[in-house]
Design an enzyme around this catalytic site. Sequence first.
Site, PDB file in Angstrom:
ATOM      1  N   HIS A 255       0.876  -1.177   0.000  1.00 12.37           N
ATOM      2  CA  HIS A 255       0.000   0.000   0.000  1.00 12.37           C
ATOM      3  C   HIS A 255       0.916   1.231   0.000  1.00 12.37           C
ATOM      4  O   HIS A 255       2.025   1.178   0.529  1.00 12.37           O
ATOM      5  CB  HIS A 255      -0.836  -0.049   1.286  1.00 12.37           C
ATOM      6  CG  HIS A 255      -1.906   0.983   1.396  1.00 12.37           C
ATOM      7  ND1 HIS A 255      -1.656   2.277   1.783  1.00 12.37           N
ATOM      8  CD2 HIS A 255      -3.245   0.910   1.199  1.00 12.37           C
ATOM      9  CE1 HIS A 255      -2.796   2.953   1.818  1.00 12.37           C
ATOM     10  NE2 HIS A 255      -3.772   2.150   1.468  1.00 12.37           N
TER      11      HIS A 255
ATOM     12  N   ASP B 176       3.101  -4.715   7.954  1.00  4.30           N
ATOM     13  CA  ASP B 176       1.859  -3.965   7.796  1.00  4.30           C
ATOM     14  C   ASP B 176       0.705  -4.969   7.912  1.00  4.30           C
ATOM     15  O   ASP B 176       0.459  -5.759   6.997  1.00  4.30           O
ATOM     16  CB  ASP B 176       1.870  -3.272   6.426  1.00  4.30           C
ATOM     17  CG  ASP B 176       0.537  -2.614   6.089  1.00  4.30           C
ATOM     18  OD1 ASP B 176      -0.446  -2.822   6.825  1.00  4.30           O
ATOM     19  OD2 ASP B 176       0.484  -1.897   5.067  1.00  4.30           O
TER      20      ASP B 176
ATOM     21  N   GLN C 190      -4.489  -5.415   6.646  1.00  2.11           N
ATOM     22  CA  GLN C 190      -5.451  -6.335   6.016  1.00  2.11           C
ATOM     23  C   GLN C 190      -5.353  -7.742   6.589  1.00  2.11           C
ATOM     24  O   GLN C 190      -6.061  -8.636   6.131  1.00  2.11           O
ATOM     25  CB  GLN C 190      -5.215  -6.384   4.495  1.00  2.11           C
ATOM     26  CG  GLN C 190      -5.425  -5.074   3.788  1.00  2.11           C
ATOM     27  CD  GLN C 190      -6.876  -4.588   3.833  1.00  2.11           C
ATOM     28  OE1 GLN C 190      -7.798  -5.352   4.112  1.00  2.11           O
ATOM     29  NE2 GLN C 190      -7.071  -3.308   3.571  1.00  2.11           N
TER      30      GLN C 190
ATOM     31  N   LYS D  24     -10.463  -1.128  10.139  1.00  2.00           N
ATOM     32  CA  LYS D  24     -10.514  -2.295   9.248  1.00  2.00           C
ATOM     33  C   LYS D  24     -10.853  -3.563  10.022  1.00  2.00           C
ATOM     34  O   LYS D  24     -11.023  -4.624   9.453  1.00  2.00           O
ATOM     35  CB  LYS D  24      -9.188  -2.448   8.504  1.00  2.00           C
ATOM     36  CG  LYS D  24      -8.921  -1.255   7.580  1.00  2.00           C
ATOM     37  CD  LYS D  24      -7.881  -1.555   6.578  1.00  2.00           C
ATOM     38  CE  LYS D  24      -7.339  -0.289   5.929  1.00  2.00           C
ATOM     39  NZ  LYS D  24      -8.180   0.191   4.827  1.00  2.00           N
TER      40      LYS D  24
ATOM     41  N   CYS E  37      -4.772   2.479  -3.683  1.00  3.10           N
ATOM     42  CA  CYS E  37      -3.537   2.997  -3.064  1.00  3.10           C
ATOM     43  C   CYS E  37      -2.399   1.996  -3.228  1.00  3.10           C
ATOM     44  O   CYS E  37      -1.580   1.815  -2.306  1.00  3.10           O
ATOM     45  CB  CYS E  37      -3.736   3.333  -1.592  1.00  3.10           C
ATOM     46  SG  CYS E  37      -4.946   4.619  -1.312  1.00  3.10           S
TER      47      CYS E  37
HETATM   48  C1  LIG Z   1      -2.347  -3.008   3.449  1.00  2.79           C
HETATM   49  C2  LIG Z   1      -2.698  -1.632   3.918  1.00  2.79           C
HETATM   50  N1  LIG Z   1      -1.776  -0.903   4.538  1.00  2.79           N
HETATM   51  C3  LIG Z   1      -2.039   0.319   4.993  1.00  2.79           C
HETATM   52  C4  LIG Z   1      -3.270   0.897   4.834  1.00  2.79           C
HETATM   53  C5  LIG Z   1      -3.516   2.273   5.367  1.00  2.79           C
HETATM   54  O1  LIG Z   1      -4.449   2.210   6.395  1.00  2.79           O
HETATM   55  P1  LIG Z   1      -5.020   3.548   7.072  1.00  2.79           P
HETATM   56  O2  LIG Z   1      -5.537   4.387   5.936  1.00  2.79           O
HETATM   57  O3  LIG Z   1      -6.103   3.057   7.958  1.00  2.79           O
HETATM   58  O4  LIG Z   1      -3.906   4.190   7.791  1.00  2.79           O
HETATM   59  C6  LIG Z   1      -4.270   0.191   4.171  1.00  2.79           C
HETATM   60  C7  LIG Z   1      -5.582   0.789   3.924  1.00  2.79           C
HETATM   61  O5  LIG Z   1      -6.290   0.424   3.006  1.00  2.79           O
HETATM   62  C8  LIG Z   1      -3.971  -1.117   3.716  1.00  2.79           C
HETATM   63  O6  LIG Z   1      -4.902  -1.848   3.091  1.00  2.79           O
END
Ligand SMILES: Cc1ncc(COP(=O)(O)O)c(C=O)c1O
Length: 428
Positions: free
Chosen positions: A145, A222, A225, A248, A386
């Site tokens: 992401h 990270d 997900q 999430k 993203c």
């Molecule tokens: C794999 C992953 N990392 C990071 C993020 C960023 O999350 P946040 O916008 O809640 O900070 C997302 C959000 O879709 C994501 O799917």
Amino acid sequence: MTTKTKNRNQRSKSPAKTGTNQFVYNVAKIRKDFPILKEKVHGKPLVYLDNAATTQKPLVVIETIDRFYSEYNSNIHRGLHLLSEKATAAYEAVRVTAQKFLNAADSKEIIFTRGTTEGINLVAQTWGRKNVKAGDEIIVSTMEHHSNIVPWQILCEEKGARLKVAPINDLGELILDELKGLFTDKTKLLSITHVSNALGTVNPIAEIIQYAHDRGVKVLVDGAQAVPHLSVDVRALDCDFYVLSGHKIYGPTGIGILYGKYALLDEMPPYQGGGDMIASVTFEKTLYKKPPYKFEAGTPHIAGVIGLGAALAYVSKIGLSHIAAHEHDLLMYGTKKLMELPGLQMIGQARFKAGVLSFTLGEIHPHDIGTILDRQGVAIRAGHHCAQPVMDRFQIPATARASLGLYNTREEIDALVKAVRKVQEVFH
Ligand SMILES: Cc1ncc(COP(=O)(O)O)c(C=O)c1O
């Protein structure tokens, strides 16, 4: 993923079983916990399949937040009055809930952030700025992401360090040999996603972490997900940092968790300066508190933390292993049904996948797919999610993405497939 790794990552925390030792996943009952699922959109029953963007909230989360504001709203850590004591106790209790949820060694290893994005930026700006020097290397993967790319680019630019990128194959899986080949004696950090938001790929992170540690390289995972779909044990994984977003995992927006090994957190400089993160302040010298408080400057999102605690408890009560089994069934069912549609291409067909059906439909733009689906009550996401480097890898501008949550049903997958057929009719 090896069986050992899979078991570690999918350890059940709270197996809910019937008297016959057979767990029954009562999705109809679970759906009643989510008021929004009764809503209609464009006159049609809502089919919510945009869970990777954000999940809906069970009543227990909504009511927990409501109770905080109605009954004991107060600032924390500072007041001597009863409401402040209650709010502080509730806030700190969630730290323990989160510690248990991730199986961290100590609740001091749990830092509340605004979300995954802030967690990664925090590590980049504190651990990163302290430890990464000119010529050093940081490894990420193609499937990250943007929030696990841009903070490292900013750091690399500032320090004169280099960002290296591990490639993925046509199925959307990491090419492990190539990832391993990127490590050199200059590598300082591997920052990698546990589960891809654009492809659904579940990475074999235990194996990767072990490989990195054998070379003295720290690892940030990270988990945005991953945590809604599989049980995570940070101690078994032995990751150095693990980040996630509350929204999430059926909790509120604007709140997340950074897990970090205490020894690392203790050595890191503060992220932001302000109230609550200091032991004492004079103009000559300011002393900071120990972790986690060193990293929680200012009034935090108290209601968010308390709501997140209710969400983690809710998910734990159902049990991640049961959620994973339910979603896996939906994923298999949905994959089969969608791939029967002529011209549909599934983007991301990894052997280990969680909760994501990302696809293209010939020349039809994913935005058109999303708009037509919406008119039929089916909420999905269309775009680059993203994750532009993933789109570039597959040489497409965007995908339509249906993403699963614990309340989805096979009937909703049927509704999705029917709606996609409608798109095909419109563009025929
Ligand atoms: C794999 C992953 N990392 C990071 C993020 C960023 O999350 P946040 O916008 O809640 O900070 C997302 C959000 O879709 C994501 O799917």
